[in-house]
Design a protein around this motif. Structure first.
Motif, PDB file in Angstrom:
ATOM      1  N   VAL A 194     -43.682   1.601 -13.227  1.00 22.16           N
ATOM      2  CA  VAL A 194     -44.714   0.696 -13.733  1.00 22.16           C
ATOM      3  C   VAL A 194     -45.028  -0.445 -12.776  1.00 22.16           C
ATOM      4  O   VAL A 194     -45.825  -1.309 -13.088  1.00 22.16           O
ATOM      5  CB  VAL A 194     -44.316   0.126 -15.122  1.00 22.16           C
ATOM      6  CG1 VAL A 194     -44.306   1.247 -16.167  1.00 22.16           C
ATOM      7  CG2 VAL A 194     -42.971  -0.586 -15.056  1.00 22.16           C
ATOM      8  N   ASN A 195     -44.361  -0.472 -11.617  1.00 24.63           N
ATOM      9  CA  ASN A 195     -44.764  -1.454 -10.606  1.00 24.63           C
ATOM     10  C   ASN A 195     -44.721  -0.806  -9.228  1.00 24.63           C
ATOM     11  O   ASN A 195     -44.052   0.215  -9.022  1.00 24.63           O
ATOM     12  CB  ASN A 195     -43.912  -2.724 -10.672  1.00 24.63           C
ATOM     13  CG  ASN A 195     -42.448  -2.419 -10.404  1.00 24.63           C
ATOM     14  OD1 ASN A 195     -42.093  -1.848  -9.375  1.00 24.63           O
ATOM     15  ND2 ASN A 195     -41.585  -2.774 -11.354  1.00 24.63           N
ATOM     16  N   ASP A 196     -45.472  -1.409  -8.306  1.00 24.61           N
ATOM     17  CA  ASP A 196     -45.618  -0.794  -6.975  1.00 24.61           C
ATOM     18  C   ASP A 196     -44.292  -0.717  -6.226  1.00 24.61           C
ATOM     19  O   ASP A 196     -44.058   0.236  -5.484  1.00 24.61           O
ATOM     20  CB  ASP A 196     -46.658  -1.570  -6.151  1.00 24.61           C
ATOM     21  CG  ASP A 196     -48.087  -1.252  -6.611  1.00 24.61           C
ATOM     22  OD1 ASP A 196     -48.332  -0.099  -6.992  1.00 24.61           O
ATOM     23  OD2 ASP A 196     -48.931  -2.164  -6.596  1.00 24.61           O
ATOM     24  N   ASP A 202     -35.878   2.879 -16.365  1.00 21.62           N
ATOM     25  CA  ASP A 202     -35.687   3.263 -17.768  1.00 21.62           C
ATOM     26  C   ASP A 202     -35.372   2.098 -18.716  1.00 21.62           C
ATOM     27  O   ASP A 202     -34.873   2.326 -19.815  1.00 21.62           O
ATOM     28  CB  ASP A 202     -34.599   4.351 -17.868  1.00 21.62           C
ATOM     29  CG  ASP A 202     -33.239   3.887 -17.338  1.00 21.62           C
ATOM     30  OD1 ASP A 202     -33.162   2.752 -16.789  1.00 21.62           O
ATOM     31  OD2 ASP A 202     -32.274   4.651 -17.475  1.00 21.62           O
ATOM     32  N   SER A 203     -35.677   0.853 -18.296  1.00 18.09           N
ATOM     33  CA  SER A 203     -35.345  -0.275 -19.186  1.00 18.09           C
ATOM     34  C   SER A 203     -36.410  -0.440 -20.278  1.00 18.09           C
ATOM     35  O   SER A 203     -37.504   0.119 -20.181  1.00 18.09           O
ATOM     36  CB  SER A 203     -35.256  -1.564 -18.374  1.00 18.09           C
ATOM     37  OG  SER A 203     -36.564  -1.946 -17.982  1.00 18.09           O
ATOM     38  N   LEU A 204     -36.045  -1.233 -21.291  1.00 20.03           N
ATOM     39  CA  LEU A 204     -37.022  -1.502 -22.351  1.00 20.03           C
ATOM     40  C   LEU A 204     -38.225  -2.263 -21.812  1.00 20.03           C
ATOM     41  O   LEU A 204     -39.356  -2.042 -22.253  1.00 20.03           O
ATOM     42  CB  LEU A 204     -36.363  -2.306 -23.470  1.00 20.03           C
ATOM     43  CG  LEU A 204     -35.463  -1.502 -24.413  1.00 20.03           C
ATOM     44  CD1 LEU A 204     -34.948  -2.390 -25.533  1.00 20.03           C
ATOM     45  CD2 LEU A 204     -36.226  -0.309 -24.979  1.00 20.03           C
ATOM     46  N   ALA A 205     -37.956  -3.145 -20.830  1.00 19.67           N
ATOM     47  CA  ALA A 205     -39.071  -3.882 -20.211  1.00 19.67           C
ATOM     48  C   ALA A 205     -40.026  -2.898 -19.532  1.00 19.67           C
ATOM     49  O   ALA A 205     -41.251  -3.058 -19.600  1.00 19.67           O
ATOM     50  CB  ALA A 205     -38.530  -4.896 -19.202  1.00 19.67           C
ATOM     51  N   ASP A 206     -39.464  -1.862 -18.895  1.00 17.22           N
ATOM     52  CA  ASP A 206     -40.320  -0.837 -18.267  1.00 17.22           C
ATOM     53  C   ASP A 206     -41.174  -0.138 -19.325  1.00 17.22           C
ATOM     54  O   ASP A 206     -42.364   0.112 -19.114  1.00 17.22           O
ATOM     55  CB  ASP A 206     -39.471   0.220 -17.536  1.00 17.22           C
ATOM     56  CG  ASP A 206     -38.797  -0.313 -16.279  1.00 17.22           C
ATOM     57  OD1 ASP A 206     -39.441  -1.085 -15.549  1.00 17.22           O
ATOM     58  OD2 ASP A 206     -37.629   0.042 -16.038  1.00 17.22           O
ATOM     59  N   ALA A 236     -38.284   5.867 -25.669  1.00 20.96           N
ATOM     60  CA  ALA A 236     -39.268   6.672 -26.420  1.00 20.96           C
ATOM     61  C   ALA A 236     -39.735   5.943 -27.673  1.00 20.96           C
ATOM     62  O   ALA A 236     -40.895   6.049 -28.082  1.00 20.96           O
ATOM     63  CB  ALA A 236     -38.664   8.022 -26.784  1.00 20.96           C
ATOM     64  N   GLU A 237     -38.838   5.198 -28.281  1.00 20.51           N
ATOM     65  CA  GLU A 237     -39.148   4.450 -29.499  1.00 20.51           C
ATOM     66  C   GLU A 237     -40.279   3.431 -29.248  1.00 20.51           C
ATOM     67  O   GLU A 237     -41.217   3.319 -30.035  1.00 20.51           O
ATOM     68  CB  GLU A 237     -37.860   3.735 -29.956  1.00 20.51           C
ATOM     69  CG  GLU A 237     -37.963   2.944 -31.242  1.00 20.51           C
ATOM     70  CD  GLU A 237     -38.009   3.830 -32.482  1.00 20.51           C
ATOM     71  OE1 GLU A 237     -37.693   5.040 -32.353  1.00 20.51           O
ATOM     72  OE2 GLU A 237     -38.372   3.313 -33.548  1.00 20.51           O
ATOM     73  N   VAL A 238     -40.185   2.726 -28.115  1.00 19.50           N
ATOM     74  CA  VAL A 238     -41.210   1.739 -27.762  1.00 19.50           C
ATOM     75  C   VAL A 238     -42.556   2.441 -27.579  1.00 19.50           C
ATOM     76  O   VAL A 238     -43.602   2.007 -28.077  1.00 19.50           O
ATOM     77  CB  VAL A 238     -40.817   0.989 -26.451  1.00 19.50           C
ATOM     78  CG1 VAL A 238     -41.954   0.094 -25.970  1.00 19.50           C
ATOM     79  CG2 VAL A 238     -39.540   0.188 -26.654  1.00 19.50           C
ATOM     80  N   VAL A 239     -42.497   3.576 -26.878  1.00 20.42           N
ATOM     81  CA  VAL A 239     -43.709   4.335 -26.603  1.00 20.42           C
ATOM     82  C   VAL A 239     -44.301   4.886 -27.906  1.00 20.42           C
ATOM     83  O   VAL A 239     -45.502   4.818 -28.151  1.00 20.42           O
ATOM     84  CB  VAL A 239     -43.352   5.479 -25.609  1.00 20.42           C
ATOM     85  CG1 VAL A 239     -44.504   6.449 -25.452  1.00 20.42           C
ATOM     86  CG2 VAL A 239     -42.950   4.902 -24.254  1.00 20.42           C
ATOM     87  N   TYR A 240     -43.419   5.387 -28.747  1.00 24.26           N
ATOM     88  CA  TYR A 240     -43.831   5.966 -30.024  1.00 24.26           C
ATOM     89  C   TYR A 240     -44.482   4.912 -30.915  1.00 24.26           C
ATOM     90  O   TYR A 240     -45.541   5.128 -31.519  1.00 24.26           O
ATOM     91  CB  TYR A 240     -42.613   6.581 -30.708  1.00 24.26           C
ATOM     92  CG  TYR A 240     -42.923   7.249 -32.026  1.00 24.26           C
ATOM     93  CD1 TYR A 240     -43.566   8.482 -32.060  1.00 24.26           C
ATOM     94  CD2 TYR A 240     -42.571   6.636 -33.232  1.00 24.26           C
ATOM     95  CE1 TYR A 240     -43.858   9.095 -33.266  1.00 24.26           C
ATOM     96  CE2 TYR A 240     -42.869   7.244 -34.445  1.00 24.26           C
ATOM     97  CZ  TYR A 240     -43.506   8.464 -34.455  1.00 24.26           C
ATOM     98  OH  TYR A 240     -43.805   9.071 -35.644  1.00 24.26           O
TER      99      TYR A 240
END
Ligand code: SAH
Ligand code: SF4
Length: 379
Positions: free
Chosen positions: A238-240, A286-290, A330-334
């Motif tokens: 999610v970042n360069d 793979d962090s929650l911030a990501d 996945a939970e955050v994404v869901y």
């Protein structure tokens, strides 16, 4: 001998026209090309003799001049979950040397069957988590070599229609997610996708063909306009800073440009979403911030998110994220409204997964295996 597989109808007609041994009147060329097309792509014909709608003398003139040869099947492996993997040897371009090898994988699911095909032998790009990235580019596949992967799979699955029976389709979807970067072999991939989606032939709808790219930004618009398939983007970060390490083409075409190209992808809509692939690498991305940043970045783009558990290979510098981490991510994404974000690992026992093609893989640890089994059960 000229192989007709992968040629356009016009190219077939041209080959018939210039071959002096075959005397087909000019006004019949188009009709003969259409007949051949039907036998090759609807009926799965492998020789000319069986093409009973074509006059016998024409058939016997075609036989010595043209072939419908497929790549040689070196091995076929069948997984205990029904996934099949073929190692195929292409024709050699260097006399005396064996041809290069590519793989195709068939993944049966309850409501569909997906064939994963390769577009290049090796890859010029060097994504640090991908085994293909460690192999140098040998060459681009021709349109025929891309299409032939589908023909070989249909031969092996005996999917050619028996005119007497109404059989359901086994291969409903095609993904260009095997070896190679499809947008670096644009013209051949385009011709192959047109052939695979042709209504009077293999007729796999373009909505069911997905091209996956690492992010060749200048070709994305042309992909939408000229190919019209579904698009998948290998995002992975999610970042360069992190993406430069994982997907080095990001140094040339950074995230902001890539996401702009996605926003403007011709034909993108809520019913034609772009799939964003995101490989789960322990401690890297793979962090929650990501996860939150991922959701934020994709806001405004009609998107699906596909979290891919990393498939290790011998010497790979990464590990797959723990199951709990994948679940939290996945939970955050869901919660942000994306359905079933984790891709079920398939064909593990025959090493048929992404990034493992044509490589002997490390065995998974017991914990990884358990986590993946749980992932399959939950998704
Ligand atoms: N070159 C194209 C298509 C082939 S790779 C691309 O990069 O998109 C298909 C997908 O498998 C890509 O998302 C790629 O990033 C992913 N992949 C490659 N190696 C992998 C590995 N070891 N584990 C999990 N996914 C991997
Ligand atoms: Fe090539 Fe795709 Fe592998 Fe990157 S992930 S090295 S682009 S095949």
């Amino acid at each position: 001998m000229i192989n007709l597989i992968g040629l356009t109808r016009e190219e077939i007609a041209h080959e018939l026209e210039i071959n002096t041994a075959i005397d087909i009147p000019q006004r019949q060329l188009r009709m003969r090309a259409n007949q051949l097309w039907h036998w090759i792509y609807v009926r799965g014909g492998r020789n000319f003799d069986g093409m009973t709608t074509i006059a016998k003398e024409v058939r016997s003139a075609l036989e010595p001049a043209f072939s419908l040869g497929r790549p040689e099947i070196v091995t076929q492996q069948i997984s205990n979950d029904g996934t099949r993997k073929w190692l195929l040897r292409l024709a050699s371009s260097v006399p005396g040397r064996p041809g290069p090898e590519v793989e195709a994988v068939y993944i049966p699911e309850e409501t569909r069957g997906t064939l994963c095909v390769s577009s290049q032998v090796g890859c010029t790009l060097t994504c640090s988590f991908c085994h293909t990235g460690t192999q140098r580019l040998v060459r681009n596949l021709s349109p025929g070599e891309i299409v032939a992967q589908l023909l070989v799979a249909k031969d092996a699955l005996e999917e050619w229609p028996d005119p007497a029976s109404k059989q359901t389709r086994l291969i409903t979807n095609v993904v260009l997610m095997g070896m190679g970067e499809p947008l670096y072999n644009f013209d051949n991939v385009k011709q192959a996708i047109h052939t695979m989606s042709d209504d009077a032939g293999l007729s796999i709808s373009k909505r069911r063909i997905t091209l996956s790219t690492s992010g060749v930004v200048p070709m994305i618009e042309r992909c939408g306009n000229e190919i019209g398939s579904m698009l998948a983007i290998s995002l992975h970060a999610v970042n360069d800073e992190i993406r430069n390490q994982l997907v080095p083409i990001n140094k040339k075409y950074p995230l902001s440009q890539l996401l702009d190209a996605c926003k403007n992808y011709p034909g993108v809509s809520n019913s034609r979403r772009i799939t964003f692939e995101y490989v789960m690498l322990k401690g890297i991305n793979d962090s929650l911030a990501d996860a939150k940043e991922l959701v934020r970045l994709l806001k405004g783009i009609p998107a699906k998110i596909n979290l891919i558990p990393f498939n290790p290979w011998p010497g790979s510098p990464y590990e797959c994220s723990d199951w709990e981490t994948i679940e939290n991510f996945a939970e955050v994404v869901y919660k942000a409204g994306y359905a079933s974000p984790v891709r079920t690992p398939r064909g593990r026992d025959i090493m048929a997964a992404c990034g493992q093609l044509k490589s002997a893989s490390m065995k998974l640890s017991v914990n990884q295996r358990r986590a993946l089994e749980k992932a399959s059960a939950n998704s």
